[in-house]
Design an enzyme around this catalytic site. Structure first.
Site, PDB file in Angstrom:
ATOM      1  N   ASP A 122      12.516 100.700  16.353  1.00 52.91           N
ATOM      2  CA  ASP A 122      11.168 100.233  16.016  1.00 52.91           C
ATOM      3  C   ASP A 122      10.121 100.993  16.818  1.00 52.91           C
ATOM      4  O   ASP A 122       9.133 101.499  16.264  1.00 52.91           O
ATOM      5  CB  ASP A 122      11.080  98.731  16.290  1.00 52.91           C
TER       6      ASP A 122
ATOM      7  N   GLY B  12      13.050  83.099  16.493  1.00 54.43           N
ATOM      8  CA  GLY B  12      12.437  84.015  15.543  1.00 54.43           C
ATOM      9  C   GLY B  12      11.818  85.251  16.145  1.00 54.43           C
ATOM     10  O   GLY B  12      11.097  85.989  15.462  1.00 54.43           O
TER      11      GLY B  12
ATOM     12  N   ARG C  18       9.625  87.574  -3.748  1.00 53.22           N
ATOM     13  CA  ARG C  18      10.995  87.361  -4.226  1.00 53.22           C
ATOM     14  C   ARG C  18      11.121  86.042  -4.982  1.00 53.22           C
ATOM     15  O   ARG C  18      11.870  85.940  -5.948  1.00 53.22           O
ATOM     16  CB  ARG C  18      11.956  87.372  -3.045  1.00 53.22           C
TER      17      ARG C  18
ATOM     18  N   LYS D  70       7.174 103.811  15.465  1.00 56.43           N
ATOM     19  CA  LYS D  70       5.751 103.680  15.781  1.00 56.43           C
ATOM     20  C   LYS D  70       5.247 104.925  16.513  1.00 56.43           C
ATOM     21  O   LYS D  70       4.132 105.407  16.266  1.00 56.43           O
ATOM     22  CB  LYS D  70       5.523 102.430  16.629  1.00 56.43           C
TER      23      LYS D  70
END
Length: 425
Positions: A195, A181, A39, A199
């Protein structure tokens, strides 16, 4: 073994980690980064990207001459990530990606294109980070018939549940996970089980030749789990995990992604950090486990490099261990109704007859009680905790019993119901 010329789209922590690994002497004759795209060209990074050709447009880079492998590390199940991968495959380039959302949604179509072009599409990093579970299912278990998969596949949920076990609230723990984070600003992708379900769909294509959709899996997250649930479970030698399950069920598959309790001695009890594990039951091999770091810069970048090494050795496909045309794109998938033991926790008034009423409700649903424990009233308070474990029964029967129990006058809150997944289940 030929040298591969690489184009990398996405220079976040994984992309820069990948460049650092390819800079090591052991890969100098095998891997060479030629071009990059991200980006921002001017963002400060801990690798020097001035030595590479820069592209503002990753789709243009994907189809440009001079490279052999396009590595997609941008993320997103559609948009530029999908367009760039398609451009690379149409140009006859190999593709490596860590994008589980894209593979879960478009993996079969992309695999078909890769096979038509005779190139590789590899995605080891998309499931369980650095754990070689994709390779293990594709190659290591190719001589066995997989009957069941169980996995702990989301590190964010691992972190949150472990902290809550120490008595912290869900909201406080989630805020800390975001601060350090471990969770995104919008954490729903992780904590709602999406998520893990994505998977699981990818693993299903490899293990069973069928890729269920997210709607078919219908994941349930961890937002309703309470510290009191975890504390009560721990006294019984149990620990909460977000567990993904996919197994053969007659002519179709049965799926579950939901909080479940596992014994502290279970292979699924992998601690409270970023560890992931997949346990595969197969015939004739038996039970096999794949575990290790499931996320992060190093593990994810290392998984991408492993895919590149495989490609450099001349291995291309089939992408999902069998020709894509043989994979069921709309399999028959039902909720996992396999009878298992269950844990129930009630908050009730400490009055005569409450336990008898709860036992009667369970009996009407043909649920057999294994253990029952009532906590002593605290300083004369009338509110007490009742914890029940059951013998094997379908989860639907336990939920129906809990619904009836909630309507009792002396039951003070919604009962908690969780399956218990022991080693033999």
């Amino acid at each position: 073994m030929s040298q591969l010329r690489l184009a990398i789209a996405g220079l976040g922590t994984v992309g820069t980690g990948l460049i650092q690994i390819t800079d090591e002497d052991r890969f100098s004759d095998m891997l060479q980064v030629i071009s990059v795209s991200a980006r921002s060209r001017d963002r400060e990074r801990d690798v020097d990207i001035s030595r590479f050709e820069w592209f503002d447009d990753p789709v243009a880079m994907a189809s440009a001459d001079g490279t052999d492998v396009f590595i997609e590390l941008m993320g997103g199940e559609d948009g530029v990530a999908k367009a760039a991968i398609e451009a690379a495959l149409h140009a006859g380039k190999h593709v490596v990606t860590a994008n589980k959302a894209l593979i879960a949604k478009h993996g079969l179509a992309l695999a078909r294109l890769a096979e038509e072009k005779g190139v590789a599409l590899r995605f080891e990093a998309a499931v369980a980070g650095g754990v070689p579970v994709i390779r293990g299912l594709r190659d290591g278990l190719s001589g066995s018939k997989v009957t069941k998969l169980q996995g702990v596949l989301n590190g964010t949920c691992n972190f949150i549940l472990a902290a809550m076990e120490e008595g912290r609230t869900y909201d406080d723990t989630l805020a800390e996970a975001q601060r350090i984070g471990f969770a995104e600003a919008d954490p729903s992708f992780d904590v709602d089980g999406i998520d893990a379900a994505q998977k699981l769909a990818i693993l299903g294509a490899l293990a069973f030749g069928a890729m269920p959709s997210l709607d078919q899996i219908a994941p349930k997250g961890i937002s309703t789990v309470s510290p009191e649930d975890l504390a009560a479970a721990k006294t019984l030698g149990l620990r909460m995990k977000l567990v993904a399950v996919l197994r053969r069920d007659g002519q179709g598959l049965a799926a579950r992604v939901a909080p479940a309790l596992v014994p502290l001695t279970s292979a699924l009890d992998i601690g409270g950090g970023g560890e992931n594990i997949v346990v595969a039951d197969s015939d004739p091999l038996g039970r096999v486990a794949f575990s290790g770091p499931g996320a992060g810069r190093g593990p994810t970048a290392a998984a991408c490099v492993a895919d590149l090494v495989t490609i450099s050795r001349g291995s291309t496909g089939p992408v999902f261990a069998r020709p894509t045309g043989t994979i069921d794109q709309s399999p028959d998938v039902s909720p996992d109704a396999e009878p298992v033991p269950h844990f129930l926790r009630f908050e009730v008034e400490d009055v005569p007859g409450v336990l008898a009423s709860l036992a009667d409700i369970l009996a009407k649903e043909n649920i057999s009680v294994e253990t029952i424990r009532q906590s002593p009233a605290d300083n004369g308070a009338s509110r007490v905790e009742v914890v029940i474990t059951t013998h094997e029964a379908p989860t639907a029967a336990l939920l129906e019993a809990a619904r009836h129990a909630e309507s009792l006058d002396h039951v003070l809150s919604r009962p908690s119901v969780y399956p218990i997944l022991r080693e033999d289940t």
